[in-house]
Design a protein around this motif. Structure first.
Motif, PDB file in Angstrom:
ATOM      1  N   GLY A 126     -13.478   8.203 -13.956  1.00 24.23           N
ATOM      2  CA  GLY A 126     -13.537   6.761 -13.752  1.00 24.23           C
ATOM      3  C   GLY A 126     -12.375   5.978 -14.294  1.00 24.23           C
ATOM      4  N   ARG A 127     -11.257   6.659 -14.560  1.00 23.16           N
ATOM      5  CA  ARG A 127     -10.095   5.939 -15.080  1.00 23.16           C
ATOM      6  C   ARG A 127      -9.234   5.349 -13.960  1.00 23.16           C
ATOM      7  NH1 ARG A 127      -8.811   6.689 -20.364  1.00 23.16           N
ATOM      8  NH2 ARG A 127     -10.597   7.454 -21.534  1.00 23.16           N
ATOM      9  N   VAL A 128      -9.424   5.809 -12.738  1.00 24.46           N
ATOM     10  CA  VAL A 128      -8.749   5.230 -11.574  1.00 24.46           C
ATOM     11  C   VAL A 128      -9.821   4.605 -10.692  1.00 24.46           C
ATOM     12  CG1 VAL A 128      -7.275   5.638  -9.570  1.00 24.46           C
ATOM     13  CG2 VAL A 128      -6.916   6.952 -11.676  1.00 24.46           C
ATOM     14  N   VAL A 129      -9.772   3.294 -10.517  1.00 22.45           N
ATOM     15  CA  VAL A 129     -10.809   2.559  -9.801  1.00 22.45           C
ATOM     16  C   VAL A 129     -10.206   1.928  -8.545  1.00 22.45           C
ATOM     17  CG1 VAL A 129     -12.485   0.681  -9.937  1.00 22.45           C
ATOM     18  CG2 VAL A 129     -11.974   2.055 -11.979  1.00 22.45           C
ATOM     19  N   ASP A 130     -10.777   2.232  -7.404  1.00 22.84           N
ATOM     20  CA  ASP A 130     -10.290   1.642  -6.150  1.00 22.84           C
ATOM     21  C   ASP A 130     -10.706   0.185  -6.019  1.00 22.84           C
ATOM     22  OD1 ASP A 130      -8.868   3.664  -4.544  1.00 22.84           O
ATOM     23  OD2 ASP A 130     -10.758   4.779  -4.683  1.00 22.84           O
ATOM     24  N   ILE A 131      -9.785  -0.635  -5.552  1.00 24.03           N
ATOM     25  CA  ILE A 131     -10.112  -2.000  -5.162  1.00 24.03           C
ATOM     26  C   ILE A 131     -10.601  -1.924  -3.718  1.00 24.03           C
ATOM     27  CG2 ILE A 131      -9.182  -4.320  -4.738  1.00 24.03           C
ATOM     28  CD1 ILE A 131      -7.108  -3.752  -6.920  1.00 24.03           C
ATOM     29  N   THR A 132     -11.901  -1.992  -3.546  1.00 26.33           N
ATOM     30  CA  THR A 132     -12.484  -1.817  -2.205  1.00 26.33           C
ATOM     31  C   THR A 132     -12.621  -3.137  -1.458  1.00 26.33           C
ATOM     32  OG1 THR A 132     -14.712  -1.924  -3.192  1.00 26.33           O
ATOM     33  CG2 THR A 132     -13.731   0.259  -2.899  1.00 26.33           C
ATOM     34  N   ASP A 133     -12.750  -4.215  -2.212  1.00 25.34           N
ATOM     35  CA  ASP A 133     -12.921  -5.534  -1.596  1.00 25.34           C
ATOM     36  C   ASP A 133     -11.553  -6.181  -1.369  1.00 25.34           C
ATOM     37  OD1 ASP A 133     -14.092  -7.847  -0.627  1.00 25.34           O
ATOM     38  OD2 ASP A 133     -14.274  -8.739  -2.632  1.00 25.34           O
ATOM     39  N   TYR A 134     -10.700  -5.473  -0.659  1.00 25.72           N
ATOM     40  CA  TYR A 134      -9.340  -5.979  -0.445  1.00 25.72           C
ATOM     41  C   TYR A 134      -9.253  -6.775   0.851  1.00 25.72           C
ATOM     42  CZ  TYR A 134      -8.988  -1.990   2.756  1.00 25.72           C
ATOM     43  OH  TYR A 134      -9.208  -1.088   3.779  1.00 25.72           O
ATOM     44  N   ASP A 135      -8.177  -7.528   0.990  1.00 28.01           N
ATOM     45  CA  ASP A 135      -7.924  -8.315   2.194  1.00 28.01           C
ATOM     46  C   ASP A 135      -7.047  -7.492   3.132  1.00 28.01           C
ATOM     47  OD1 ASP A 135      -7.229 -10.094   4.147  1.00 28.01           O
ATOM     48  OD2 ASP A 135      -6.356 -11.601   2.804  1.00 28.01           O
ATOM     49  N   PRO A 136      -7.564  -7.040   4.270  1.00 24.12           N
ATOM     50  CA  PRO A 136      -6.779  -6.184   5.179  1.00 24.12           C
ATOM     51  C   PRO A 136      -5.490  -6.848   5.663  1.00 24.12           C
ATOM     52  CG  PRO A 136      -9.101  -6.192   5.806  1.00 24.12           C
ATOM     53  CD  PRO A 136      -8.932  -7.270   4.788  1.00 24.12           C
ATOM     54  N   GLU A 137      -5.481  -8.172   5.743  1.00 23.73           N
ATOM     55  CA  GLU A 137      -4.301  -8.864   6.266  1.00 23.73           C
ATOM     56  C   GLU A 137      -3.068  -8.685   5.379  1.00 23.73           C
ATOM     57  OE1 GLU A 137      -5.015 -12.927   7.057  1.00 23.73           O
ATOM     58  OE2 GLU A 137      -6.610 -12.582   8.532  1.00 23.73           O
ATOM     59  N   VAL A 138      -3.259  -8.517   4.080  1.00 16.62           N
ATOM     60  CA  VAL A 138      -2.106  -8.459   3.180  1.00 16.62           C
ATOM     61  C   VAL A 138      -1.428  -7.092   3.189  1.00 16.62           C
ATOM     62  CG1 VAL A 138      -3.176 -10.182   1.679  1.00 16.62           C
ATOM     63  CG2 VAL A 138      -3.383  -7.762   1.083  1.00 16.62           C
ATOM     64  N   LEU A 139      -2.073  -6.099   3.773  1.00 19.97           N
ATOM     65  CA  LEU A 139      -1.512  -4.748   3.749  1.00 19.97           C
ATOM     66  C   LEU A 139      -0.231  -4.628   4.567  1.00 19.97           C
ATOM     67  CD1 LEU A 139      -4.722  -2.516   4.019  1.00 19.97           C
ATOM     68  CD2 LEU A 139      -3.528  -3.302   1.966  1.00 19.97           C
ATOM     69  N   ASP A 140      -0.003  -5.552   5.465  1.00 19.12           N
ATOM     70  CA  ASP A 140       1.204  -5.499   6.301  1.00 19.12           C
ATOM     71  C   ASP A 140       2.361  -6.312   5.719  1.00 19.12           C
ATOM     72  OD1 ASP A 140       0.079  -3.886   8.351  1.00 19.12           O
ATOM     73  OD2 ASP A 140      -1.017  -5.636   9.101  1.00 19.12           O
ATOM     74  N   ILE A 141       2.149  -6.939   4.573  1.00 16.79           N
ATOM     75  CA  ILE A 141       3.199  -7.778   3.978  1.00 16.79           C
ATOM     76  C   ILE A 141       4.235  -6.904   3.289  1.00 16.79           C
ATOM     77  CG2 ILE A 141       3.675  -9.510   2.207  1.00 16.79           C
ATOM     78  CD1 ILE A 141       0.916 -10.703   2.805  1.00 16.79           C
ATOM     79  N   ASN A 142       5.500  -7.155   3.587  1.00 13.82           N
ATOM     80  CA  ASN A 142       6.608  -6.409   2.989  1.00 13.82           C
ATOM     81  C   ASN A 142       7.489  -7.395   2.223  1.00 13.82           C
ATOM     82  OD1 ASN A 142       9.266  -5.192   2.648  1.00 13.82           O
ATOM     83  ND2 ASN A 142       8.553  -3.568   4.009  1.00 13.82           N
ATOM     84  N   SER A 143       7.464  -7.300   0.900  1.00 13.43           N
ATOM     85  CA  SER A 143       8.182  -8.277   0.064  1.00 13.43           C
ATOM     86  C   SER A 143       9.695  -8.201   0.275  1.00 13.43           C
ATOM     87  CB  SER A 143       7.842  -8.066  -1.417  1.00 13.43           C
ATOM     88  OG  SER A 143       8.205  -6.779  -1.840  1.00 13.43           O
ATOM     89  N   ARG A 144      10.226  -7.018   0.531  1.00 20.10           N
ATOM     90  CA  ARG A 144      11.678  -6.889   0.736  1.00 20.10           C
ATOM     91  C   ARG A 144      12.120  -7.617   2.002  1.00 20.10           C
ATOM     92  NH1 ARG A 144      13.184  -0.610  -0.975  1.00 20.10           N
ATOM     93  NH2 ARG A 144      12.509  -0.789  -3.159  1.00 20.10           N
TER      94      ARG A 144
END
Length: 479
Positions: free
Chosen positions: A424-442
């Motif tokens: 349990g030391r690595v916990v997934d963030i399951t309630d994420y916003d799918p829209e932000v996954l395509d954002i590329n900061s560079r």
């Protein structure tokens, strides 16, 4: 460059502590008081040992007894004595006293100063190394409003007598720098370590104020401390002012997100907010004592080339304007961040990461400089049941969502990864916003830098507004 003062006798400048004290003593206009609490009168001792101390020293005292100290400077908050507020009270009181007692009519050209320190050296059991505040309030011209330099130090020597000697050297360097290098604050900072080094005494906070420093940005001075290895980390509050890390981190539950934040995107903010919600649910986390930190490591900045100070300020300004606490560190490895925090708090901590970062953390080469390798590092990293909150990532080619369940680490560390994952030391963030996954900061950064449009959709409205109003991250015009 050294500042030339009036009434200066012919003098061949040398960098020794004795000659710094002597040069000040020989200037008939520099005149002031020394108030040193907690570590003896080590600074003024150097001026007494040099020739002509009566030309410089109006008064010296060591109000070592707490009741005497309170009677002179007032009762401090919570009856604490090694604090910035106590130091400022000492400086203000002593300069007020010298103005009251030394006639300006009789001495129209005097440059008054008060030097003070309030210090706790290493304790008898050697459990606490000690720390202290020291500063100078001074005039560079007669009757001028006072300017101040205030610094905080951490002692690293394991002997009280050695700490006192280092403090005395630092005090001389500070007074000398104030008078002879006040036109160049960076030179002041560098000269503070004449005959010293950061292994003996660490300067982890500095503030320049007053008329001779009106153009000084204290955030840049703090950055210089980290860049030159004088301290490991500096912190800025949401109001943009630098703050002593020990004061901010003390007994806090800390959640940290590392990034370049160039600029801070919707995915950064979503990662942090979602992990914060999970962090609050931990049994031993006090919601009232949670401190969220956005960390920028200078290792990342250096990888991008020479550190651009304006670019640094742009990032810090933007994060602070959004209400976040910012830390700039010299830490490459995450376990060093946790070690640093553990100096100030024993409470629970959390780290927010993306998939690529976690994969890097489980690479053995990352820890080749440690004798115990990755096992030693992870013993320090997962301090006090620390948890990593993992934000998912979308594979740009397949569109697959990568989480802790299907990410790939090196073959040799798979079992180690499974151990921490299963416990349990690595916990997934399951309630994420799918829209932000395509954002590329560079890509966003390049669009802003090149003056192109279309970058706004990857950022929050407040971020877009701040960038446009302050013209952040734009390419410098060619000369």
């Amino acid at each position: 460059m050294s500042v030339d003062l009036e009434k200066e006798r012919e003098f061949r400048e040398m960098v020794s502590v004795e000659n710094k004290a002597l040069r000040i003593n020989l200037n008939e206009n520099i005149y002031g008081t020394f108030a040193e609490i907690g570590a003896g009168q080590e600074t003024v001792r150097n001026f007494f040992r040099a020739q002509n101390p009566s030309g410089t020293i109006a008064k010296t005292l060591s109000a070592y007894d707490k009741d005497f100290s309170d009677a002179i400077y007032g009762v401090g908050e919570n009856r604490r004595y090694v604090t910035e507020s106590r130091l400022k009270s000492m400086l203000a009181y002593e300069t007020g006293l010298i103005e009251e007692r030394i006639s300006r009519t009789k001495h129209p050209n005097k440059l008054f100063f008060s030097y003070a320190n309030t210090v706790a050296t290493i304790d008898f059991a050697k459990k606490y190394k000690g720390h202290g505040w020291l500063g100078i309030r001074f005039q560079s011209k007669p009757k001028e409003e006072y300017s101040e330099i205030i610094i905080h130090v951490q002692f690293h020597e394991s002997n009280a007598a050695k700490q006192q000697i280092s403090l005395g050297i630092l005090g001389v360097n500070l007074i000398y720098g104030a008078y002879y290098h006040h036109d160049d604050p960076v030179t002041i900072l560098n000269s503070l370590y004449d005959h010293l080094n950061s292994h003996k005494i660490e300067i982890d906070m500095v503030n320049f104020t007053g008329p001779v420093f009106k153009q000084v940005d204290n955030r840049l001075m703090s950055l210089h401390l980290v860049k030159t290895g004088k301290t490991d980390a500096i912190m800025f509050k949401p109001d943009g002012n630098n703050v002593l890390p020990a004061d901010l981190l003390y007994k806090k539950n800390i959640l940290t997100l590392r990034g370049s934040f160039r600029p801070v995107t919707r995915v950064n903010l979503s990662m942090f907010q979602k992990s914060l919600e999970l962090f609050k649910q931990e049994k031993k986390v006090d919601e009232e004592r949670i401190l969220g930190i956005f960390e920028i490591t200078l290792f990342n900045l250096r990888n991008e080339g020479e550190i651009d100070e304006k670019d640094f300020l742009d990032r810090a300004d933007l994060l602070c304007s959004l209400g976040h606490t910012v830390m700039i560190s010299n830490f490459q490895e995450y376990y060093k961040v946790v070690e640093y925090f553990s100096q100030f708090t024993r409470e629970r901590m959390g780290l927010t990461m993306g998939v690529n970062t976690l994969v890097e953390v489980f690479k053995e080469d990352y820890y080749k400089d440690l004798s115990g390798g990755i096992l030693e590092a992870f013993g320090k990293l997962f301090f006090k049941s620390l948890k990593i909150y993992l934000h998912p990532q979308k594979d740009p080619e397949t569109g697959e969502i990568i989480t802790s369940e299907n990410l790939e680490v090196e073959q040799r560390t798979k079992e180690l990864y499974s151990f921490f994952k299963d416990n349990g030391r690595v916990v997934d963030i399951t309630d994420y916003d799918p829209e932000v996954l395509d954002i590329n900061s560079r890509k966003i950064y390049e669009l802003i830098r090149n003056g192109e449009g279309g970058w706004e959709k990857g950022l929050e409205e407040d971020t877009v507004k701040h960038i446009k109003e302050n013209h952040l991250f734009q390419k410098k015009p060619e000369s």
